[in-house]
Design a protein around this motif. Structure first.
Motif, PDB file in Angstrom:
ATOM      1  N   LEU A 151       1.085  -1.138  -0.029  1.00  0.00           N
ATOM      2  CA  LEU A 151       0.172   0.003   0.031  1.00  0.00           C
ATOM      3  C   LEU A 151       0.892   1.042  -0.091  1.00  0.00           C
ATOM      4  O   LEU A 151       1.751   1.319   0.896  1.00  0.00           O
ATOM      5  CB  LEU A 151      -0.873  -0.030   1.184  1.00  0.00           C
ATOM      6  N   GLN A 152       0.711   2.233  -0.862  1.00  0.00           N
ATOM      7  CA  GLN A 152       1.390   3.394  -1.095  1.00  0.00           C
ATOM      8  C   GLN A 152       1.302   4.200   0.312  1.00  0.00           C
ATOM      9  O   GLN A 152       0.279   4.468   0.695  1.00  0.00           O
ATOM     10  CB  GLN A 152       0.827   4.119  -2.138  1.00  0.00           C
ATOM     11  N   ALA A 153       2.349   4.842   0.583  1.00  0.00           N
ATOM     12  CA  ALA A 153       2.343   5.627   1.857  1.00  0.00           C
ATOM     13  C   ALA A 153       1.265   6.978   1.581  1.00  0.00           C
ATOM     14  O   ALA A 153       1.395   7.518   0.415  1.00  0.00           O
ATOM     15  CB  ALA A 153       3.646   6.098   2.275  1.00  0.00           C
ATOM     16  N   PRO A 154       0.453   7.040   2.762  1.00  0.00           N
ATOM     17  CA  PRO A 154      -0.381   8.346   2.306  1.00  0.00           C
ATOM     18  C   PRO A 154       0.313   9.646   2.757  1.00  0.00           C
ATOM     19  O   PRO A 154       0.151  10.364   3.755  1.00  0.00           O
ATOM     20  CB  PRO A 154      -1.365   7.964   3.532  1.00  0.00           C
ATOM     21  N   PRO A 179      -1.925   8.329   7.700  1.00  0.00           N
ATOM     22  CA  PRO A 179      -0.914   8.880   8.473  1.00  0.00           C
ATOM     23  C   PRO A 179      -1.110   9.192   9.939  1.00  0.00           C
ATOM     24  O   PRO A 179      -2.198   9.472  10.326  1.00  0.00           O
ATOM     25  CB  PRO A 179      -0.279   9.972   7.716  1.00  0.00           C
ATOM     26  N   LEU A 180       0.037   9.099  10.738  1.00  0.00           N
ATOM     27  CA  LEU A 180      -0.068   9.599  12.291  1.00  0.00           C
ATOM     28  C   LEU A 180       0.854  10.465  12.301  1.00  0.00           C
ATOM     29  O   LEU A 180       1.745  10.753  11.133  1.00  0.00           O
ATOM     30  CB  LEU A 180       0.190   8.404  13.159  1.00  0.00           C
ATOM     31  N   PRO A 228       9.892   1.365  -5.462  1.00  0.00           N
ATOM     32  CA  PRO A 228       9.983   2.746  -6.289  1.00  0.00           C
ATOM     33  C   PRO A 228       9.304   3.713  -5.478  1.00  0.00           C
ATOM     34  O   PRO A 228       9.412   4.894  -5.876  1.00  0.00           O
ATOM     35  CB  PRO A 228       9.252   2.232  -7.511  1.00  0.00           C
ATOM     36  N   ARG A 229       8.570   3.599  -4.459  1.00  0.00           N
ATOM     37  CA  ARG A 229       8.106   4.635  -3.891  1.00  0.00           C
ATOM     38  C   ARG A 229       7.475   4.158  -2.096  1.00  0.00           C
ATOM     39  O   ARG A 229       7.742   2.963  -2.145  1.00  0.00           O
ATOM     40  CB  ARG A 229       6.669   5.068  -4.443  1.00  0.00           C
ATOM     41  N   ALA A 230       7.550   5.117  -1.372  1.00  0.00           N
ATOM     42  CA  ALA A 230       7.200   4.460   0.189  1.00  0.00           C
ATOM     43  C   ALA A 230       6.152   3.925   0.170  1.00  0.00           C
ATOM     44  O   ALA A 230       4.822   4.352  -0.472  1.00  0.00           O
ATOM     45  CB  ALA A 230       7.228   5.940   0.990  1.00  0.00           C
ATOM     46  N   ALA A 231       6.002   2.888   0.975  1.00  0.00           N
ATOM     47  CA  ALA A 231       4.966   1.985   1.256  1.00  0.00           C
ATOM     48  C   ALA A 231       5.087   0.898   2.258  1.00  0.00           C
ATOM     49  O   ALA A 231       6.080   1.213   2.883  1.00  0.00           O
ATOM     50  CB  ALA A 231       4.518   1.186  -0.227  1.00  0.00           C
ATOM     51  N   VAL A 232       4.046   0.445   2.504  1.00  0.00           N
ATOM     52  CA  VAL A 232       4.027  -0.578   3.630  1.00  0.00           C
ATOM     53  C   VAL A 232       3.716  -2.020   2.990  1.00  0.00           C
ATOM     54  O   VAL A 232       2.872  -2.152   1.853  1.00  0.00           O
ATOM     55  CB  VAL A 232       3.019  -0.576   4.670  1.00  0.00           C
ATOM     56  N   GLN A 233       4.406  -2.846   3.201  1.00  0.00           N
ATOM     57  CA  GLN A 233       4.300  -4.475   2.584  1.00  0.00           C
ATOM     58  C   GLN A 233       3.399  -5.338   3.545  1.00  0.00           C
ATOM     59  O   GLN A 233       4.122  -5.498   4.569  1.00  0.00           O
ATOM     60  CB  GLN A 233       5.472  -5.048   2.054  1.00  0.00           C
ATOM     61  N   LEU A 234       2.461  -5.829   3.414  1.00  0.00           N
ATOM     62  CA  LEU A 234       1.698  -6.708   4.266  1.00  0.00           C
ATOM     63  C   LEU A 234       1.381  -7.992   3.836  1.00  0.00           C
ATOM     64  O   LEU A 234       1.447  -8.162   2.499  1.00  0.00           O
ATOM     65  CB  LEU A 234       0.193  -5.968   4.420  1.00  0.00           C
ATOM     66  N   ARG A 235       1.483  -9.120   4.594  1.00  0.00           N
ATOM     67  CA  ARG A 235       0.902 -10.518   4.344  1.00  0.00           C
ATOM     68  C   ARG A 235      -0.234 -10.505   5.149  1.00  0.00           C
ATOM     69  O   ARG A 235      -0.347 -10.148   6.138  1.00  0.00           O
ATOM     70  CB  ARG A 235       2.066 -11.439   5.027  1.00  0.00           C
ATOM     71  N   VAL A 236      -1.171 -10.913   4.127  1.00  0.00           N
ATOM     72  CA  VAL A 236      -2.451 -10.925   4.595  1.00  0.00           C
ATOM     73  C   VAL A 236      -3.272 -12.747   4.508  1.00  0.00           C
ATOM     74  O   VAL A 236      -2.865 -13.236   3.608  1.00  0.00           O
ATOM     75  CB  VAL A 236      -3.542 -10.153   3.824  1.00  0.00           C
ATOM     76  N   ARG A 237      -3.956 -13.173   5.490  1.00  0.00           N
ATOM     77  CA  ARG A 237      -4.512 -14.237   5.362  1.00  0.00           C
ATOM     78  C   ARG A 237      -5.938 -13.977   5.937  1.00  0.00           C
ATOM     79  O   ARG A 237      -6.343 -13.354   7.048  1.00  0.00           O
ATOM     80  CB  ARG A 237      -3.939 -15.323   6.253  1.00  0.00           C
ATOM     81  N   ILE A 238      -6.840 -14.607   5.108  1.00  0.00           N
ATOM     82  CA  ILE A 238      -8.262 -14.385   5.342  1.00  0.00           C
ATOM     83  C   ILE A 238      -9.221 -15.597   5.144  1.00  0.00           C
ATOM     84  O   ILE A 238      -8.587 -16.228   4.024  1.00  0.00           O
ATOM     85  CB  ILE A 238      -8.786 -13.099   4.740  1.00  0.00           C
TER      86      ILE A 238
END
Length: 318
Positions: free
Chosen positions: A170-173, A212-213, A306-316
């Motif tokens: 997800l791209q950083a806000p 953002p916080l 290539p841009r600021a982001a968070v990388q998440l692993r998801v299980r659902i």
């Protein structure tokens, strides 16, 4: 994800598309490039929730006296379904859910008098096995239109699991306009422009907002979180988050619906329950969506290129 209107390029471009123009309306082409990588043609992949960048070039047939461009539209048709499902056994295609309408990714009215435009954005592919057809259409003031499209195919080796899993960024806000929005079940991230007044129907599927916080921290929040100001959203889904003590190994070991349900039940409630608080690498968050899907999110990394982001692993759960 991001999008931007670019100034017209004076040098020749290598333009690619897979549809012949059926009428003498405006020109539209997809720009192909390897450096930087720009997607302009159909492809197959085995990477769920992959990212890609596309650049669209459109202009009037007569850039001096011809009809101006009025509208740029991008739609995505998912076949069979963008959401995961448990495959019937024995397999019966008539029992598989099918999408009824395309997702309208962008529906933009162009500035009056504009006879040429370039639009670039970074998007995400599906996380479930299947096909998606991206269609790019431009219209002019005379009502004429043309379009280009490409087909993306995903073969997910995890399709038969009883739960769904994927990794995405997800791209950083950095601004309100650059917030990323996530539909957890589908593993589909949408940019802010895909949730505007002309694409308001997409808001009904959003479970998570990346926001953002203070002091550069980041959090995940439900659309119903009190900290969010989402003007004119008639549906603000309430995703409940809980904190856990699960490390990466424990996250990986949670590989069945009962274990995902148990992890949420054992999680500690947050206040408010609609906000994760500051994200930290290695943290595992349990969640339950408004549609009663339960799962875990593992904060994998904060990439900067290539841009600021968070990388998440998801299980659902499916």
């Amino acid at each position: 994800m991001r999008h931007r209107l670019l100034p017209l390029l004076a040098s020749p471009l290598l333009l690619a598309g897979c549809n012949p123009e059926p009428n003498p309306g405006p020109r539209i082409d997809l720009v192909g490039s390897t450096t930087p990588p720009l997607l302009s043609a159909s492809r197959s992949s085995t990477v769920p929730a992959d990212t890609f960048t596309t650049r669209v070039f459109a202009e009037s047939r007569d850039t001096v006296n011809g009809p101006a461009l009025t509208r740029l539209r991008i739609t995505v048709d998912y076949f069979r379904n963008r959401n995961p499902y448990i495959y019937p056994n024995p397999f019966d295609p008539d029992r598989v859910p099918t999408e009824k309408e395309p997702l309208v990714y962008l529906d933009s009215l162009l500035p009056a008098g504009k006879r040429a435009t370039v639009f670039q954005y970074t998007g995400g592919t599906r996380s479930t096995s299947g096909k998606e057809t991206w269609t790019f259409q431009v219209e002019d003031t005379e009502g004429a239109s043309n379009q280009r499209s490409y087909l993306l195919t995903l073969r997910n080796v995890d399709s038969l699991l009883t739960y769904h899993r994927y990794t995405l960024r997800l791209q950083a806000p950095l601004t309100r306009q650059s917030r990323s929005y996530l539909a957890l079940s589908a593993g589909l991230a949408l940019p802010a422009f895909a949730l505007g007044p002309r694409t308001a129907q997409n808001r009904d599927s959003i479970d998570v907002v990346y926001l953002p916080l203070a002091a550069g921290a980041r959090a995940l929040a439900a659309p119903a979180d009190p900290a969010l100001t989402l003007s004119n959203w008639t549906t603000r889904r309430r995703t409940e988050f809980r904190t856990t003590t699960l490390d990466e190994a424990a996250f990986t070991a949670a590989d069945s619906p009962p274990e995902l349900l148990a992890a949420f039940a054992a999680g500690a409630p947050l206040t408010p329950s609609t906000n994760t608080g500051a994200l930290v690498i290695g943290r595992t968050i349990a969640f339950r969506t408004a549609s009663n899907k339960t799962g875990l999110i593992y904060v994998d990394a904060f990439p900067t290129a290539p841009r600021a982001a968070v990388q998440l692993r998801v299980r659902i759960t499916k």
